[in-house]
Design a protein around this motif. Structure first.
Motif, PDB file in Angstrom:
ATOM      1  N   TRP A  23      73.414  28.597  24.046  1.00 35.07           N
ATOM      2  CA  TRP A  23      74.371  29.293  24.908  1.00 35.07           C
ATOM      3  C   TRP A  23      73.935  30.731  25.151  1.00 35.07           C
ATOM      4  CZ3 TRP A  23      77.093  33.697  23.731  1.00 35.07           C
ATOM      5  CH2 TRP A  23      77.240  34.052  22.379  1.00 35.07           C
ATOM      6  N   TRP A  24      73.385  31.367  24.094  1.00 29.92           N
ATOM      7  CA  TRP A  24      72.903  32.738  24.236  1.00 29.92           C
ATOM      8  C   TRP A  24      71.717  32.782  25.203  1.00 29.92           C
ATOM      9  CZ3 TRP A  24      74.545  37.307  21.685  1.00 29.92           C
ATOM     10  CH2 TRP A  24      73.707  38.417  21.879  1.00 29.92           C
ATOM     11  N   LEU A  25      70.791  31.866  25.042  1.00 33.49           N
ATOM     12  CA  LEU A  25      69.609  31.833  25.899  1.00 33.49           C
ATOM     13  C   LEU A  25      69.988  31.562  27.353  1.00 33.49           C
ATOM     14  CD1 LEU A  25      67.266  29.842  23.494  1.00 33.49           C
ATOM     15  CD2 LEU A  25      67.224  32.302  23.943  1.00 33.49           C
ATOM     16  N   ASN A  32      65.207  30.355  32.781  1.00 33.86           N
ATOM     17  CA  ASN A  32      63.810  30.608  32.410  1.00 33.86           C
ATOM     18  C   ASN A  32      63.555  30.578  30.906  1.00 33.86           C
ATOM     19  OD1 ASN A  32      63.066  31.016  35.158  1.00 33.86           O
ATOM     20  ND2 ASN A  32      63.923  33.085  35.044  1.00 33.86           N
ATOM     21  N   TRP A  33      64.059  29.547  30.248  1.00 36.51           N
ATOM     22  CA  TRP A  33      63.750  29.392  28.833  1.00 36.51           C
ATOM     23  C   TRP A  33      63.503  27.922  28.523  1.00 36.51           C
ATOM     24  CZ3 TRP A  33      66.456  26.590  25.091  1.00 36.51           C
ATOM     25  CH2 TRP A  33      67.740  26.138  25.433  1.00 36.51           C
ATOM     26  N   PRO A  49      62.189  28.600  20.322  1.00 37.30           N
ATOM     27  CA  PRO A  49      62.666  28.878  21.680  1.00 37.30           C
ATOM     28  C   PRO A  49      61.812  29.951  22.340  1.00 37.30           C
ATOM     29  CG  PRO A  49      64.081  29.926  20.065  1.00 37.30           C
ATOM     30  CD  PRO A  49      63.096  29.106  19.283  1.00 37.30           C
ATOM     31  N   LEU A  50      61.668  29.846  23.652  1.00 36.16           N
ATOM     32  CA  LEU A  50      60.779  30.740  24.401  1.00 36.16           C
ATOM     33  C   LEU A  50      61.464  31.224  25.675  1.00 36.16           C
ATOM     34  CD1 LEU A  50      57.579  28.488  24.252  1.00 36.16           C
ATOM     35  CD2 LEU A  50      58.109  30.399  22.721  1.00 36.16           C
ATOM     36  N   TYR A  51      61.371  32.515  25.934  1.00 38.46           N
ATOM     37  CA  TYR A  51      61.798  33.066  27.217  1.00 38.46           C
ATOM     38  C   TYR A  51      60.565  33.212  28.083  1.00 38.46           C
ATOM     39  CZ  TYR A  51      63.601  36.443  30.639  1.00 38.46           C
ATOM     40  OH  TYR A  51      63.948  37.092  31.804  1.00 38.46           O
ATOM     41  N   ILE A  52      60.558  32.531  29.249  1.00 39.88           N
ATOM     42  CA  ILE A  52      59.385  32.482  30.130  1.00 39.88           C
ATOM     43  C   ILE A  52      59.809  32.950  31.526  1.00 39.88           C
ATOM     44  CG2 ILE A  52      57.418  31.043  30.850  1.00 39.88           C
ATOM     45  CD1 ILE A  52      58.405  28.969  28.757  1.00 39.88           C
ATOM     46  N   PRO A  53      59.933  34.263  31.734  1.00 38.29           N
ATOM     47  CA  PRO A  53      60.412  34.747  33.031  1.00 38.29           C
ATOM     48  C   PRO A  53      59.427  34.516  34.162  1.00 38.29           C
ATOM     49  CG  PRO A  53      59.681  36.583  31.673  1.00 38.29           C
ATOM     50  CD  PRO A  53      59.648  35.366  30.800  1.00 38.29           C
ATOM     51  N   ARG A  55      55.351  32.602  35.055  1.00 40.65           N
ATOM     52  CA  ARG A  55      54.433  31.566  34.610  1.00 40.65           C
ATOM     53  C   ARG A  55      53.434  32.107  33.583  1.00 40.65           C
ATOM     54  NH1 ARG A  55      49.474  29.524  36.630  1.00 40.65           N
ATOM     55  NH2 ARG A  55      49.196  27.296  36.222  1.00 40.65           N
ATOM     56  N   ARG A  56      53.340  31.413  32.447  1.00 44.50           N
ATOM     57  CA  ARG A  56      52.391  31.697  31.371  1.00 44.50           C
ATOM     58  C   ARG A  56      52.652  33.037  30.676  1.00 44.50           C
ATOM     59  NH1 ARG A  56      46.597  31.196  33.671  1.00 44.50           N
ATOM     60  NH2 ARG A  56      46.080  31.452  31.450  1.00 44.50           N
ATOM     61  N   ILE A  57      53.908  33.512  30.744  1.00 44.18           N
ATOM     62  CA  ILE A  57      54.282  34.770  30.091  1.00 44.18           C
ATOM     63  C   ILE A  57      55.511  34.543  29.221  1.00 44.18           C
ATOM     64  CG2 ILE A  57      55.152  37.112  30.449  1.00 44.18           C
ATOM     65  CD1 ILE A  57      53.496  37.186  33.026  1.00 44.18           C
ATOM     66  N   ILE A  58      55.405  34.860  27.947  1.00 48.48           N
ATOM     67  CA  ILE A  58      56.512  34.742  26.999  1.00 48.48           C
ATOM     68  C   ILE A  58      56.849  36.131  26.467  1.00 48.48           C
ATOM     69  CG2 ILE A  58      57.247  33.828  24.760  1.00 48.48           C
ATOM     70  CD1 ILE A  58      55.255  31.502  25.273  1.00 48.48           C
ATOM     71  N   ILE A  59      58.090  36.558  26.653  1.00 49.00           N
ATOM     72  CA  ILE A  59      58.527  37.872  26.167  1.00 49.00           C
ATOM     73  C   ILE A  59      59.942  37.737  25.597  1.00 49.00           C
ATOM     74  CG2 ILE A  59      57.076  39.199  27.740  1.00 49.00           C
ATOM     75  CD1 ILE A  59      59.536  39.593  29.518  1.00 49.00           C
ATOM     76  N   MET A  60      60.521  38.859  25.204  1.00 45.67           N
ATOM     77  CA  MET A  60      61.884  38.881  24.693  1.00 45.67           C
ATOM     78  C   MET A  60      62.878  39.152  25.819  1.00 45.67           C
ATOM     79  SD  MET A  60      61.835  38.224  21.446  1.00 45.67           S
ATOM     80  CE  MET A  60      63.521  38.688  21.039  1.00 45.67           C
ATOM     81  N   PRO A  61      63.988  38.429  25.868  1.00 42.15           N
ATOM     82  CA  PRO A  61      65.032  38.736  26.852  1.00 42.15           C
ATOM     83  C   PRO A  61      65.847  39.955  26.440  1.00 42.15           C
ATOM     84  CG  PRO A  61      65.699  36.887  25.488  1.00 42.15           C
ATOM     85  CD  PRO A  61      64.304  37.246  25.063  1.00 42.15           C
ATOM     86  N   TYR A  62      66.655  40.453  27.361  1.00 44.73           N
ATOM     87  CA  TYR A  62      67.514  41.596  27.088  1.00 44.73           C
ATOM     88  C   TYR A  62      68.518  41.282  25.976  1.00 44.73           C
ATOM     89  CZ  TYR A  62      66.005  43.770  31.519  1.00 44.73           C
ATOM     90  OH  TYR A  62      65.284  44.336  32.543  1.00 44.73           O
ATOM     91  N   TYR A  63      68.892  42.316  25.238  1.00 44.49           N
ATOM     92  CA  TYR A  63      69.965  42.266  24.243  1.00 44.49           C
ATOM     93  C   TYR A  63      69.739  41.214  23.159  1.00 44.49           C
ATOM     94  CZ  TYR A  63      72.073  45.046  27.881  1.00 44.49           C
ATOM     95  OH  TYR A  63      72.289  46.009  28.820  1.00 44.49           O
TER      96      TYR A  63
END
Length: 314
Positions: A23-25, A32-33, A49-53, A55-63
């Protein structure tokens, strides 16, 4: 990728941290996760779990303070060496799945203590710190463990009849938060739109709310947005009106929030900060400095940065 399997896991597994729950993701990542899952004979042994905003990039989402690998519980009689070996094997498996991504950036939960498999594969690591307060249900002990300065701030706010309320309007919260950034001469680098959605979702689930400290004239001095689940509560965002900075209201607001969430959990995570003044403020509550890992590989090109910036506000 196994988003559906991961959603089913979240529905039955209460040990998954709030920042990694589906739910948070959904709120902070939109569509995009996804998640890597290690499953055998219908049992999930680990998940990432992965945030993929982009293509081929995984970073941290806000908050979102941390994500990282979730491991299934081991039996009580499991030897440490056996557990460590299995977890390293899980890391190696997931690392193999991550090779197709040109950028990986994640903060791992402080429960993850062995990043050696990532080191062996050329990843880098930076140690960051959170501040975690345990034993919330014994409020007398929590108060006694605070610094003299923090207790003075709380008493000062109480003497000025600052009243802490729960459920304050989002607009009032965001206004006070913006005043804090203005005082610090900093720009808010996270999305207020995402924060609004997060507040709304947490409130609807009964897992979060905004606390605010008001004086007798109705002035709002300080605010704090806190979320919780059985394993821990988390201070997500907050701030204070610079005009009332000396009132001690911010300390009182957090103290009242801590007492409130003690009915749900015994742990309060301030989320920490690498900023000296903020770190000092959290430390003075008697919270324990707790290290966690930021694990990275690869870099973002200029085009990647533009793509990420456009996608993260979705």
């Amino acid at each position: 990728m196994s988003k559906d399997v991961y959603r089913q896991l979240c529905a039955r597994e209460d040990s998954i941290p709030v920042f990694s729950r589906d739910w948070w993701l959904d709120v902070v990542c939109g569509e995009n996760w996804d998640a890597l899952v290690l499953e055998k004979e219908g049992r999930v042994y680990a998940a990432l779990p992965l945030y993929i905003p982009c293509r081929r990039i995984i970073i941290m989402p806000y908050y979102t303070q941390t994500m990282g690998i979730w491991f299934a519980r081991e039996s009580a009689d499991t030897k440490y060496s056996s557990m460590l070996g299995r977890r390293q094997a899980v890391c190696i498996y997931f690392i193999g799945q991550l090779r197709k991504y040109r950028r990986f950036f994640q903060n791992f939960s402080y429960e993850f203590t062995d990043w050696l498999p990532f080191y062996w594969e050329g990843y880098s690591q930076t140690t960051r710190y959170s501040y975690v307060l345990n034993g919330l249900k014994d409020t007398g002990k929590v108060l006694a463990n605070m610094s003299e300065q923090t207790r003075r701030h709380i008493k000062k706010a109480e003497r000025q009849s600052i009243m802490v309320r729960c459920g304050i309007p989002e607009d009032d919260f965001l206004r006070i938060q913006s005043l804090t950034f203005r005082r610090q001469n900093k720009k808010n680098t996270q999305s207020p739109a995402v924060l609004r959605r997060l507040i709304d979702a947490a409130r609807k689930r009964g897992q979060g709310d905004i606390f605010g400290g008001y004086d007798n004239d109705g002035n709002l001095h300080a605010v704090a947005f806190v979320v919780w689940q059985n394993s821990s509560a988390y201070y997500i965002a907050g701030g204070g009106d610079p005009a009332f900075r000396s009132s001690g209201a911010h300390s009182l607001v957090l103290w009242e929030a801590i007492k409130y969430v003690s009915q749900y959990t015994d742990v309060f995570d301030f989320e920490g900060s690498m900023i000296s003044g903020v770190e000092h403020f959290f430390r003075e509550f008697g919270a324990i400095q707790t290290p966690y890992f930021t694990i990275t590989r690869g870099k973002l090109s200029l085009v990647d940065r533009i793509c990420v910036k456009l996608k993260m506000g979705f």
